[in-house]
Scaffold this motif. Sequence first.
Motif, PDB file in Angstrom:
ATOM      1  N   LEU A   1      18.766  20.382 -16.505  1.00 55.11           N
ATOM      2  CA  LEU A   1      19.588  19.582 -15.454  1.00 55.11           C
ATOM      3  C   LEU A   1      19.560  18.585 -15.353  1.00 55.11           C
ATOM      4  N   ARG A   2      18.618  17.522 -15.711  1.00 55.07           N
ATOM      5  CA  ARG A   2      18.399  15.995 -15.539  1.00 55.07           C
ATOM      6  C   ARG A   2      19.841  16.104 -16.996  1.00 55.07           C
ATOM      7  N   ALA A   3      20.120  16.302 -17.847  1.00 57.58           N
ATOM      8  CA  ALA A   3      20.666  16.677 -19.534  1.00 57.58           C
ATOM      9  C   ALA A   3      22.423  16.833 -17.753  1.00 57.58           C
ATOM     10  N   SER A   4      21.912  17.312 -17.697  1.00 58.95           N
ATOM     11  CA  SER A   4      23.761  17.424 -16.810  1.00 58.95           C
ATOM     12  C   SER A   4      24.074  16.697 -16.032  1.00 58.95           C
ATOM     13  N   VAL A   5      23.366  16.352 -14.979  1.00 57.37           N
ATOM     14  CA  VAL A   5      23.246  15.250 -14.034  1.00 57.37           C
ATOM     15  C   VAL A   5      23.837  13.830 -15.004  1.00 57.37           C
ATOM     16  N   ALA A   6      22.970  13.662 -15.713  1.00 62.35           N
ATOM     17  CA  ALA A   6      23.469  12.818 -16.820  1.00 62.35           C
ATOM     18  C   ALA A   6      24.805  12.867 -17.683  1.00 62.35           C
ATOM     19  N   GLU A   7      25.002  13.347 -18.104  1.00 68.39           N
ATOM     20  CA  GLU A   7      26.451  13.723 -18.559  1.00 68.39           C
ATOM     21  C   GLU A   7      27.482  13.867 -17.933  1.00 68.39           C
ATOM     22  N   ASN A   8      27.496  14.370 -16.641  1.00 67.93           N
ATOM     23  CA  ASN A   8      28.433  14.863 -15.532  1.00 67.93           C
ATOM     24  C   ASN A   8      28.970  13.119 -15.100  1.00 67.93           C
ATOM     25  N   VAL A   9      27.719  12.858 -14.624  1.00 73.42           N
ATOM     26  CA  VAL A   9      27.540  10.948 -14.921  1.00 73.42           C
ATOM     27  C   VAL A   9      28.044   9.697 -15.108  1.00 73.42           C
ATOM     28  N   ALA A  10      27.703   9.903 -16.840  1.00 77.19           N
ATOM     29  CA  ALA A  10      28.739   9.423 -18.068  1.00 77.19           C
ATOM     30  C   ALA A  10      30.184  10.039 -17.239  1.00 77.19           C
TER      31      ALA A  10
ATOM     32  N   LEU B   1      17.125  18.109  -6.089  1.00 76.00           N
ATOM     33  CA  LEU B   1      16.194  18.768  -6.449  1.00 76.00           C
ATOM     34  C   LEU B   1      15.248  18.826  -4.831  1.00 76.00           C
ATOM     35  N   ALA B   2      15.466  17.678  -4.440  1.00 79.19           N
ATOM     36  CA  ALA B   2      14.270  17.679  -3.087  1.00 79.19           C
ATOM     37  C   ALA B   2      15.690  18.273  -1.733  1.00 79.19           C
ATOM     38  N   GLU B   3      16.974  18.295  -1.997  1.00 75.54           N
ATOM     39  CA  GLU B   3      17.678  19.274  -1.377  1.00 75.54           C
ATOM     40  C   GLU B   3      17.538  20.320  -1.597  1.00 75.54           C
TER      41      GLU B   3
ATOM     42  N   LEU C   1      16.774  25.000  -7.007  1.00 74.85           N
ATOM     43  CA  LEU C   1      16.593  24.665  -8.359  1.00 74.85           C
ATOM     44  C   LEU C   1      15.559  24.311  -9.624  1.00 74.85           C
ATOM     45  N   ARG C   2      14.218  24.069  -8.630  1.00 73.40           N
ATOM     46  CA  ARG C   2      13.154  23.837  -9.258  1.00 73.40           C
ATOM     47  C   ARG C   2      12.447  24.705 -10.405  1.00 73.40           C
TER      48      ARG C   2
ATOM     49  N   PRO D   1      20.759   5.143 -16.724  1.00 76.66           N
ATOM     50  CA  PRO D   1      19.437   5.934 -16.294  1.00 76.66           C
ATOM     51  C   PRO D   1      18.409   6.631 -14.989  1.00 76.66           C
ATOM     52  N   ASP D   2      18.975   4.755 -14.182  1.00 75.59           N
ATOM     53  CA  ASP D   2      18.607   5.492 -12.661  1.00 75.59           C
ATOM     54  C   ASP D   2      19.605   5.655 -11.892  1.00 75.59           C
ATOM     55  N   VAL D   3      20.678   6.003 -12.104  1.00 78.29           N
ATOM     56  CA  VAL D   3      21.373   7.036 -11.505  1.00 78.29           C
ATOM     57  C   VAL D   3      21.183   7.999 -11.514  1.00 78.29           C
ATOM     58  N   SER D   4      21.328   8.157 -12.882  1.00 76.08           N
ATOM     59  CA  SER D   4      21.138  10.238 -13.332  1.00 76.08           C
ATOM     60  C   SER D   4      19.718  10.475 -12.503  1.00 76.08           C
ATOM     61  N   ARG D   5      18.442   9.607 -12.302  1.00 75.36           N
ATOM     62  CA  ARG D   5      17.273  10.391 -12.105  1.00 75.36           C
ATOM     63  C   ARG D   5      17.305  10.106 -10.738  1.00 75.36           C
ATOM     64  N   ASP D   6      18.007   8.701 -10.332  1.00 75.59           N
ATOM     65  CA  ASP D   6      17.890   8.809  -8.617  1.00 75.59           C
ATOM     66  C   ASP D   6      19.131  10.140  -7.975  1.00 75.59           C
TER      67      ASP D   6
END
Length: 420
Positions: free
Chosen positions: A51-60, A35-37, A41-42, A24-29
Amino acid sequence: MDTGLPEVGKTLSVVAANVGSRLPDVSRDIGEHVLAEIPKLRGDEPVLQLLRASVAENVATLLHVLENDIPLDNVEGPTAALEYARRLAQGGVPVSALVRAYRIGHWRFLQWCLEELHGQGVEEDLSAATVWRMLTVSFGYIDQVTEHVTELYQLERDRWLLSRTAGRAARVREILAEQEADLDWAESALGYRLGQLHLGLVAWLPVLTHDGGGLARLDRLTSAIAEEMNCSARPLFIPRDEASCWAWLPFGSDGEVSYERLCGVVEDGDPSTYVCAGRVEPGVEGFRWTHRQALRAQELAAASSSGARFTAYSRVAPIALMCTNIDDMRIWVRSVLGLLAVDDEPCARLRETVRIFLDTGCSYTATASRQILHKNTVQYRIRKAEEAIGHTVHEQRTDLEVALLAVQYLGPALLTPSRS
């Protein structure tokens, strides 16, 4: 460096498992970093959740690949990642932002993994071999997933554009046909203000592609042009078929346009696209005029032998209007150019020198500089050209300039075939 040693796989597995314990921490970071860069995408909250789900699933998924040494051929793109690509396509977010998100997210992911590896305190050779395999596998995964989501984006963008713009295309046809229309209602339906300055574009792919991404490519090019031209709002993009579109660039009350910059975007962009532009024109009538001008320029571009990928009506207006009757135009050009209207290399050199000579205000020095010739050579060529025409280049200068411009675009179609 032997990255196939069992110790490498074990070390990488431990690293992936430990990073995964903080998923969770890695995906959120990573999501916050992306988004900052990439501010584009905002979006609204549902899109951000995707976007958050995509990041989490890709990381996992990537951590599972690293932890269990799963072959990439057995890995498919995460469902949330595919749906996120579809949403970005529907929202008009450039595909470049999606691809960049994967690059930035990958780099942030690697930072987490490298910090974990460093904390393991393994010896130098094993650490280097582990990093090498980590990079090889993770880059392979990102390349594979990026290709998949990009293809899906392009297909969805085409589908979305065609379905979403059916009603807008009907409104545009009504306006172009000068039918009675409620302008306030038309503006609301189009999402585009008619009471301003417009620049009409016609863009197309000469060969229909088989990747289903033709309209998406034209849409990206139109958006890139609008961004380079500092347009006051988003352009109006109307697909005509799978390989062509009409577009209008909004300029508010500022009609200053650099056709050189516009040409640069086209020339530096997708090498298979062609664009024609009208002049900047005001109001509803201008909406129609600039479109008709772009269409006239397209007719000329289709008949042209110049191979130019961008044609501005403002530069070729006389020729664009004349090329509707090539037979009469050919007779006129030959009457103006005389013996200079022969389709051979010597006459082509003379015509080019005369064209530049007139364009530089009849300066021998400037012409010599442009053509990288000696001034005496330019004087000789002008004299030979005048003999072929039958009078000096200063006589009937306007006709001569137009005829040379016509030959520049239409070439052999207007010239007398060489006797050789």
